[in-house]
Write a protein that holds these residues in place. Structure first.
Motif, PDB file in Angstrom:
ATOM      1  N   ASN A  91       0.809  -1.218   0.000  1.00 35.23           N
ATOM      2  CA  ASN A  91       0.000   0.000   0.000  1.00 35.23           C
ATOM      3  C   ASN A  91       0.843   1.269   0.000  1.00 35.23           C
ATOM      4  OD1 ASN A  91      -2.774  -0.979  -0.001  1.00 35.23           O
ATOM      5  ND2 ASN A  91      -2.320  -1.841   1.998  1.00 35.23           N
ATOM      6  N   LYS A 138      -6.238  -6.284  -5.117  1.00 36.22           N
ATOM      7  CA  LYS A 138      -6.377  -4.846  -4.899  1.00 36.22           C
ATOM      8  C   LYS A 138      -7.784  -4.390  -5.262  1.00 36.22           C
ATOM      9  CE  LYS A 138      -3.846  -0.538  -5.810  1.00 36.22           C
ATOM     10  NZ  LYS A 138      -2.774   0.091  -6.619  1.00 36.22           N
ATOM     11  N   ASP A 139      -8.362  -3.543  -4.404  1.00 38.48           N
ATOM     12  CA  ASP A 139      -9.620  -2.889  -4.724  1.00 38.48           C
ATOM     13  C   ASP A 139      -9.437  -1.381  -4.587  1.00 38.48           C
ATOM     14  OD1 ASP A 139      -9.576  -2.363  -2.018  1.00 38.48           O
ATOM     15  OD2 ASP A 139     -11.354  -3.558  -1.525  1.00 38.48           O
ATOM     16  N   SER A 140     -10.530  -0.641  -4.554  1.00 38.98           N
ATOM     17  CA  SER A 140     -10.443   0.818  -4.502  1.00 38.98           C
ATOM     18  C   SER A 140      -9.809   1.323  -3.209  1.00 38.98           C
ATOM     19  CB  SER A 140     -11.842   1.433  -4.656  1.00 38.98           C
ATOM     20  OG  SER A 140     -12.708   0.959  -3.630  1.00 38.98           O
ATOM     21  N   LYS A 141      -9.822   0.478  -2.167  1.00 39.53           N
ATOM     22  CA  LYS A 141      -9.266   0.893  -0.876  1.00 39.53           C
ATOM     23  C   LYS A 141      -7.809   0.487  -0.686  1.00 39.53           C
ATOM     24  CE  LYS A 141     -13.763   0.697   1.442  1.00 39.53           C
ATOM     25  NZ  LYS A 141     -14.560   0.075   2.546  1.00 39.53           N
ATOM     26  N   GLY A 142      -7.274  -0.298  -1.617  1.00 41.08           N
ATOM     27  CA  GLY A 142      -5.875  -0.696  -1.507  1.00 41.08           C
ATOM     28  C   GLY A 142      -5.699  -2.199  -1.574  1.00 41.08           C
ATOM     29  N   TRP A 143      -4.492  -2.650  -1.243  1.00 41.66           N
ATOM     30  CA  TRP A 143      -4.148  -4.066  -1.316  1.00 41.66           C
ATOM     31  C   TRP A 143      -4.692  -4.826  -0.117  1.00 41.66           C
ATOM     32  CZ3 TRP A 143      -2.266  -6.489  -5.443  1.00 41.66           C
ATOM     33  CH2 TRP A 143      -1.647  -5.720  -6.436  1.00 41.66           C
ATOM     34  N   LYS A 144      -5.132  -6.048  -0.372  1.00 43.80           N
ATOM     35  CA  LYS A 144      -5.633  -6.927   0.680  1.00 43.80           C
ATOM     36  C   LYS A 144      -5.117  -8.343   0.434  1.00 43.80           C
ATOM     37  CE  LYS A 144      -9.829  -4.187   1.365  1.00 43.80           C
ATOM     38  NZ  LYS A 144     -11.308  -4.168   1.319  1.00 43.80           N
ATOM     39  N   SER A 193      -9.403 -11.944   2.748  1.00 41.48           N
ATOM     40  CA  SER A 193     -10.757 -11.805   2.213  1.00 41.48           C
ATOM     41  C   SER A 193     -11.167 -13.117   1.559  1.00 41.48           C
ATOM     42  CB  SER A 193     -10.796 -10.678   1.182  1.00 41.48           C
ATOM     43  OG  SER A 193     -10.323  -9.472   1.751  1.00 41.48           O
TER      44      SER A 193
END
Length: 348
Positions: A43, A191-197, A248
């Motif tokens: 991130n 990765k999504d709109s909020k960052g790496w997961k 996730s």
């Protein structure tokens, strides 16, 4: 006993020297901390990963080099002699003892401490170069901002490991990858709109489902009490979700739960065997759950000539043996864990 005594002195003594980016076999540190650190780097924009793989690490540790590293902080000849004796104790294969000239025997209480002492030199070298990395035992990932930098760092670190620590880096498994293609401690990244997961890697999902399939093998599962099967499933699911729960996996657990419960229903109907037993038990569930299914529908399922898998996929069996019903605890068995509900309860 002697190894444990040495480990209990070495471990706290070396803690002040070890790198903060090392997470393996250390007090108050675990895989979850390593994954959290990796997500921090991703991130921050370090989106190229160098996945270092040391070939047969525990079998190739150089004894002289290890004792030399230990001597930097241990000024006690008898202790060093004991450690060297442990390293050269040998192994027994097919009743024959063979000496060990290199490597750290695995399984002993002293091995994890010695492995961290040896690879702490790598940690210090990476810190001196200002690199962002995470290491868990011999599993090390380095994070950089460009592919060119990743190729350069991989070549130089590989050369350093082979020259300074006499370790062989696997040419086929050591690679530069994007986070979505990496596999670190069983996790990969997205990765999504909020960052790496993080999320469980595909191979871990496959192994998880394979273990479930082994527990629910129809022939074996039908031959034992359903309570035993539920205990085995609950232990497997809780353990897997407790480890991978920081990632996730809502969609995967939803699909897995439906698939797993379908196989459980097949086992239950297999145990009931006769149509009249199936009919009687389904009627009891109908009354118990106030489902209000008509007698004809239940009779058709009980006396159907379709196979167990097709019958258990129908609305009647799914409704009567619902997740809520399977989750009830009785005197004979525990309730079956709903993996999705368990995961969501953990994450809140």
């Amino acid at each position: 006993m002697i190894q444990q005594a040495i480990a209990q002195v070495l471990s706290p003594g070396y803690e002040r020297y070890f790198s903060e980016f090392s997470y393996g076999f250390r007090p108050n540190r675990d895989c979850h901390g390593a994954i959290a650190r990796a997500l921090e780097y991703l991130n921050e924009g370090y989106e190229w990963v160098i996945d270092l793989d040391i070939e047969k690490y525990f079998d190739t540790v150089n004894h002289d080099k290890l004792v030399s590293i230990l001597r930097e902080h241990i000024n006690d000849a008898p202790t060093l002699h004991l450690i060297r004796s442990f390293l050269k104790a040998g192994v027994m294969e097919n009743g024959l003892a063979s000496p060990t000239t290199e490597g750290v025997p695995q399984g002993g209480p002293l091995s994890p401490v010695l492995s961290n002492v040896y690879l702490d030199k790598l940690d210090k070298e990476l810190e001196m170069r200002g690199l962002h990395f995470v290491r868990y035992a011999d599993d090390c990932n380095i994070f950089v901002k460009s592919e060119m930098a990743a190729d350069r760092v991989m070549a130089s670190v590989t050369s350093w490991l082979e020259r300074k620590l006499k370790l062989k880096v696997s040419a086929t498994k050591t690679k530069v990858v994007r986070p979505t293609k990496s596999n670190f401690l069983g996790f990969t990244f997205w990765k999504d709109s909020k960052g790496w997961k993080a999320k469980p890697a595909d191979d871990r999902k496959v192994k998880f489902m394979q273990k479930t399939r082994e527990i629910l093998c129809r022939k074996r599962a039908a031959a034992r009490p359903i309570g035993v099967t539920f205990v085995k499933l609950n232990q497997l699911m809780r353990g897997w979700i407790n480890y991978f729960g920081i990632g996730s996996m809502k969609g995967f657990l939803n699909e897995y739960g439906q698939w797993m419960r379908h196989k459980v229903r097949v086992v239950i109907l297999k145990q009931w065997k006769k149509p009249k037993t199936v009919y009687r038990n389904l009627q009891k569930l109908n009354i118990f759950g106030n489902c209000n299914l008509n007698d004809e529908a239940i009779f058709k399922v009980a006396n159907s000539r379709m196979g167990l898998y097709r019958r258990c996929a129908g609305d009647v069996v799914n409704y009567l043996l619902s997740p809520k019903v399977l989750g009830y605890k009785t005197k004979d068995r525990p309730g079956l864990v709903d993996p999705l509900a368990y995961y969501l309860a953990r994450s809140t």
